[in-house]
Structures are given as structure tokens and as C-alpha cells.
Design a protein around this motif. Structure first.
Motif, PDB file in Angstrom:
ATOM      1  N   ALA B 129      -0.548   5.465 -59.328  1.00 22.89           N
ATOM      2  CA  ALA B 129       0.786   5.962 -58.980  1.00 22.89           C
ATOM      3  C   ALA B 129       1.090   7.284 -59.672  1.00 22.89           C
ATOM      4  O   ALA B 129       1.797   8.125 -59.133  1.00 22.89           O
ATOM      5  N   MET B 203       5.581   7.746 -51.629  1.00 24.55           N
ATOM      6  CA  MET B 203       6.368   8.211 -52.769  1.00 24.55           C
ATOM      7  C   MET B 203       6.036   9.689 -52.966  1.00 24.55           C
ATOM      8  O   MET B 203       4.861  10.051 -53.053  1.00 24.55           O
ATOM      9  N   ARG B 233      10.245  14.188 -63.287  1.00 31.42           N
ATOM     10  CA  ARG B 233       9.673  12.948 -63.776  1.00 31.42           C
ATOM     11  C   ARG B 233       9.679  11.850 -62.714  1.00 31.42           C
ATOM     12  O   ARG B 233       8.807  10.994 -62.690  1.00 31.42           O
ATOM     13  N   THR B 235       9.833   9.874 -58.904  1.00 30.48           N
ATOM     14  CA  THR B 235       9.301   9.950 -57.543  1.00 30.48           C
ATOM     15  C   THR B 235      10.249   9.178 -56.639  1.00 30.48           C
ATOM     16  O   THR B 235      10.853   8.198 -57.064  1.00 30.48           O
ATOM     17  N   ILE B 236      10.379   9.627 -55.397  1.00 29.69           N
ATOM     18  CA  ILE B 236      11.219   8.886 -54.456  1.00 29.69           C
ATOM     19  C   ILE B 236      10.515   8.781 -53.110  1.00 29.69           C
ATOM     20  O   ILE B 236       9.580   9.527 -52.817  1.00 29.69           O
ATOM     21  N   SER B 237      10.955   7.839 -52.305  1.00 26.68           N
ATOM     22  CA  SER B 237      10.349   7.630 -50.995  1.00 26.68           C
ATOM     23  C   SER B 237      10.697   8.781 -50.054  1.00 26.68           C
ATOM     24  O   SER B 237      11.801   9.310 -50.099  1.00 26.68           O
TER      25      SER B 237
END
Lengths: 275, 319
Positions: B129, B203, B233, B235-237
Motif C-alpha cells: 500500500a 487509492m 501523507r 491516500t483517498i479513493s
């Protein structure tokens, strides 16, 4: 966009919600699928879970379980078992999933929003260091893909990487035995050429799949038991123990033996797979 | 007192960097190295050096500057009309090669900052990730841009070995967003319909242009050796990004993605390069521990904040 509402059950959001964390876990999504999982847990598989009180209430924990059943439902049932026993104090566990699943449409997104991450030691270590409960299945694809004739015989536990992780993160190991998952899709054989075509780790043949097409994907209603064993505290070991191959291997083998023993004990207590 | 050479000073990031450096009184000289004239206010602390990085006379043009720092931002990510993929490779790799050869002749040089890219890690379904700096080239380098980035990093590594007195930092930027930037991802976010991969919601992690420039300035001071990831810093969809921007997504089945976008490009829609396509499918996250602890730099804007700003800028432009 939302799926149509089923009576009594809420809609499953297709887009990620605002509470999503940096791993992609979305508590709103997890809650929306919970009615389905509760149904599978209570009615379909009649799961009995014991030993949830042995999980540390705070801080990281590495939950190590046996892996079985062609399609890995075990992680979601373990999470549901913990959730039902812990109530409001519940902390959602994260789990490592076979990498291949993340190349699949929809499945990859659903698994991630439910707390799954690609099976990489970096992911597991970072999650433990953030204080999460992490579920791992060291048998990996060997465990889920084994034929029905070898049910409940635990495969090799990889290279013991999970012990290294627990040592590095200072997290206790909680062994967990899952009984019932072996019967949901009794794997009689495989079609290796189809697996090669799709890039899947294996393509199973069960009594109902691929014979009945999509209906073959409905799991058989076996009876399940899940037991969490006493945590193994590793904090007494020196910090360089993670480098000591012999010790790591020994600890991994010890955990495997304990899970195997619990699997046998729960098989006896279950008294019949489909009763 | 610092004397700094900036390559690609006519690029958006390069010119903002030059302006920010000129605002600092401790900077004695900024040399803007670019074949195009940089859009910068003239001043006695700014010199424009009109030289190609690949030219054999580059060292002679630079030696008189007595520069102690060199910032290499002249790396180009995507082909355009009049800038073919082959030209790109030439500017990126051969340009870096020429620049580093010239840099060997600069005795006062102490700091080298190179604009790299987190694309070196790739966008892979089975990726960790968050990539740490030691995970470069863990996956096959699939695209031309990835190979260019990887090769220029190797050149920088070789230079660092030959000139141990120079602290060489490669900044591996996640996609840089900003209202004034023209990058493949910004074009995508400006277009009314955004193609996505059916059944995928990766992500994503980005960095704002201002933070990217601030990171380069931090690298000039910190003197970190080796690669450093630069990103917000969090992460987003992708689905959240598109919802915030109010975009209609057009989910395309994997087999149709390439052909339909190819057809769309002929009809005048923005052409999508392979890196962006893979980024939209699998996303990418990087670990920012080294940036925070060694570069001692923390971006002002999170990924979410960057998206908010971009959304506001796009709404403003539309109004």
C-alpha cells in the motif's frame, strides 16, 4: 450510485465514503455489508465462536488462522464473530489477502473497503505498528486450494514470516482455529488450463461448480466453529530474535501445532459437518 | 550565500522555484538554464543561460557561475504534438547525462536535487500500500516514462559515487496537481467526463505543486543522499476525488479501455498515456517517513486538501 434497497437491509454504497482511511478501509461500507455477513454467520453456517475474550482489548495483535475453502470466507466470518462478541468495544481487524484478488474488478474494491490489504509483509508490519489487529493466513493459496481429501490438515506455514512481523512490531500472536470452512466448496479437482488462462492461482472443480454455473458459487451450509486460543506474548524475546531463522521457524511450527490441535478439538465438538 | 542553477526554468515548476529562491536574500544568484526564455522578472541576481542540456559546451557555459547547487527539473513526462516519445527520452535521459557530465566540471558544487517520479514503483495490483524508497524496480518497468525515470536515477547514483562531496537527492514525486499545471492528470480532472476502469476504485495519492516546490527547496537545505518520496501523507479513493470534483465517470471494461480511449483521442479528447491509465486502475501510495524525518519536510496540503483546491480552481474557471 447505490444498489437497490433490500427489505430490512441497507444499501451498499458503491463509492467510498468520507470515513475511509489511508488503507482504503471504509467503515460505512463494512457496516453496509454486515447484514449479509450476519446472515451467513447465523443462519447459513450457524457459526459458534469461542475465545474472543482472549484477544487483547488494546494495541496490536497478529491473529493467525488456518485457511480453507477455495473462496476465503474465513476472514469475514472471524471478523463477524469478534464483532458479535465484543459489541461496542469492537475494533475491526485488518487482513492480508492473496495478491491476485487485487487484480479482479469489484472484488478488489470490496475486499479493500472491508479492511483487506495485499499480502505483503510491509503492509502487515505498518498496520501492526499503527496498532491494528491483523489477521493472517500463513498457509496462503496452498491452504485454500487444497483438495477436499486433505481437509483439516494444515499446510506448511510459509517461511514463518508472520513470526518475524510479530517480533518486529512487538505484537502478540493469537492462534485461531476455523472449522467448517473446508466443507463450503469441497474441491474435488482442478482445471489447470483455465487457471492459466485467467491468471488465477487455481480453478476449482466442486460438486456444483462449474457444473451449475453461477449457482455453484453458493457455498454449502456446513456448520462452523471458530476458536481463538491464548495469545503468545513475544515481548520477552530479544529484539534481534526476528533475525534468528531457527527460532522464527520453531515459533511458527509451534503456532501451527497449536492451531492444528484446536482444529481437531473443534471438529470433535462440532459432531458432524452439516448437522 | 547560495548560487543555484535551475534546469527547466521555463517550466511551471522550475519558474516558481526560481521565484521562490529569488525571494530569499541568502540566494546570491539563480541561473535559469533553459532553451526557452523563462517567464521571470529580470533582476541582477537572475541570469538566463540559453543552452541545451545535451550540448557539449554545457560545462563551459556553467563553470563561470561558481554554482554550489544544481536543481534538475527539466524532465518531461508525456508526449505532446511536436514532442514525440523519442524526443522525451532524449531530453530526459540524454539531457540528464549531459547535465551530470557538465556538473563534474563544477568544483564548487555541493548539492544536486533531481526531479524524479514515484512512477518508478509502478501501479500494480499486488503492490504494498505504501512504497518505501528501497522498493524501486520491485516490479517490471512497463512504460517508457518508468524506464526513463529509472535510467536517470541510475545516472544520478553513478554521479553520487564519483563525486562524494556532492549530496545528491532524487525527489520521487507522486502526481503533482495544481491549478496552473498542465499534466495528464490535471487534464483528466478538467475534462467533463473521466474514464475509469469498470470495477476498480484505486487509492490515489498526490502532491500539490506548491508543496513540490517547497520540497525542492527543503532538499537544497537538507542535503539528503539518495531518493526521497514526496507526497501528501494520506491516500483517498478515486471515487471520492471524482465526487468532490463533481465529475461524471465513464466506467470502461478492461478490454475496451485502450481502444475506446484511442478512438476518443482522435475525436479530440485528451490522450491518456499508459502511466496514467495504470494509475487510474491500480493507484499507488508511497511511504513518506523519509521525507518527514530526513528531508524534514511536511507538505502543507493533504491529498484531500489538494483535491479541494483543484476543485475550487476548476469551478472558478468554469464560472
Amino acid at each position: 450510485m447505490r444498489l437497490p434497497r433490500l427489505p430490512g437491509w441497507g444499501p451498499i454504497p458503491l463509492a467510498a465514503g468520507p470515513r475511509e482511511d489511508r488503507w482504503g478501509y471504509d467503515p460505512d461500507f463494512a457496516e453496509s455489508v454486515q447484514p449479509w455477513l450476519d446472515f451467513m454467520y447465523r443462519r447459513w453456517w450457524r457459526v459458534t465462536t469461542t475465545g474472543v475474550q482472549r484477544l487483547p482489548a488494546e494495541g496490536p495483535a497478529l491473529i493467525v488462522a488456518n485457511h480453507a475453502g477455495v473462496v476465503p470466507w474465513d476472514a469475514s466470518m472471524m471478523a463477524t464473530g469478534i464483532r458479535r462478541a465484543e459489541g461496542p468495544a469492537y475494533r475491526h481487524p485488518r487482513f492480508l489477502v492473496l495478491d491476485w484478488a487485487f487484480s479482479l474488478p469489484w472484488a478488489s474494491v470490496g475486499i479493500r473497503r472491508f479492511g483487506g490489504v495485499p499480502a505483503s509483509p510491509h503492509n502487515a508490519l505498518a498496520l501492526l505498528q499503527e496498532g491494528h489487529r491483523v489477521m493472517v493466513f500463513p498457509e496462503g493459496a496452498k491452504g485454500v486450494g487444497k483438495p477436499y481429501s486433505r481437509r483439516y490438515q494444515l499446510e506448511r506455514f510459509g517461511r514463518g514470516g508472520f513470526v518475524e512481523l510479530a517480533l518486529r512490531a512487538g505484537a502478540p500472536i493469537v492462534p485461531c482455529a476455523v472449522v467448517g470452512s473446508e466443507e463450503i466448496y469441497p474441491k474435488l479437482g482442478e482445471l489447470p488450463f483455465v487457471a492459466r488462462l485467467t491468471g488465477a492461482p487455481y480453478f476449482p472443480v466442486t460438486p456444483t461448480f462449474p457444473l451449475l454455473g453461477p449457482f455453484g458459487a453458493i457455498p454449502l451450509p456446513s456448520r462452523w466453529r471458530i476458536e481463538f486460543d491464548d495469545p503468545i506474548d513475544l515481548t520477552g524475546l530479544p529484539p534481534d530474535a526476528a533475525e534468528d531463522r531457527a527460532q522464527v521457524f520453531e515459533l511458527a511450527e509451534d503456532v501451527r501445532r497449536r492451531i492444528q490441535a484446536k482444529v481437531y478439538a473443534n471438529l470433535v465438538e462440532r459432531e458432524g459437518a452439516f448437522r | 550565500m547560495r548560487r543555484i542553477i535551475i534546469t527547466g526554468a521555463a517550466n511551471r515548476l522550475g519558474s516558481v522555484l526560481a521565484q521562490d529562491l529569488l525571494a530569499d536574500p541568502a540566494v546570491e544568484l539563480v541561473a535559469a538554464l533553459d532553451t526557452r526564455a523563462p517567464d521571470l522578472p529580470a533582476g541582477d541576481r537572475l541570469v538566463h543561460i540559453d543552452a541545451d542540456l545535451r550540448s557539449p559546451d554545457l560545462a563551459r557555459a556553467l563553470i563561470g557561475l561558481r554554482a554550489d547547487a544544481l536543481v534538475h527539473t527539466d524532465v518531461l513526462q508525456f508526449p505532446e504534438p511536436g514532442r514525440s516519445a523519442r524526443t522525451l527520452h532524449d531530453t530526459n535521459v540524454v539531457g540528464t547525462l549531459g547535465l551530470l557530465a557538465a556538473a563534474e566540471a563544477l568544483p564548487e558544487l555541493r548539492t544536486l536535487v533531481v526531479r524524479g517520479s514515484a512512477a518508478i514503483y509502478g501501479s500494480e495490483p499486488n503492490a504494498p500500500a505504501f512504497f518505501t524508497e528501497d522498493m524501486a524496480r520491485r516490479f517490471v518497468l512497463r512504460t517508457r516514462w518508468q524506464r526513463d525515470v529509472s535510467e536517470s536515477e541510475k545516472l544520478v547514483e553513478a554521479f553520487a559515487r564519483r563525486r562524494p562531496a556532492v549530496a545528491c537527492t532524487t525527489l520521487r514525486f507522486q502526481p503533482i496537481l495544481g491549478r496552473t499545471l498542465d499534466t495528464p492528470i490535471m487534464r483528466l480532472l478538467r475534462s467533463p467526463i473521466v474514464p475509469t476502469w469498470l470495477g476498480f476504485d484505486p487509492m490515489v495519492q498526490v502532491v500539490h505543486g506548491d508543496d513540490a516546490v517547497a520540497a525542492m527547496i527543503a532538499a537544497l537545505d537538507a542535503g539528503v543522499r539518495g531518493p526521497v518520496n514526496v507526497a501528501a501523507r494520506d491516500t483517498i479513493s478515486l471515487s471520492r476525488v471524482l465526487r468532490r470534483l463533481g465529475k461524471t465517470s465513464l466506467p470502461l471494461a478492461p478490454g475496451l479501455f485502450g481502444p475506446l480511449l484511442g478512438a476518443g483521442a482522435r475525436l479530440g479528447l485528451p490522450r491518456m498515456d499508459e502511466d496514467t491509465a495504470r494509475f487510474l486502475r491500480y493507484g499507488r501510495g508511497v511511504d513518506t517517513t523519509r521525507m518527514e524525518q530526513e528531508l524534514r519536510f511536511a507538505p502543507v496540503l493533504s491529498t484531500l486538501g489538494t483535491i479541494e483546491l483543484v476543485a475550487m480552481a476548476i469551478e472558478e474557471a468554469a464560472a
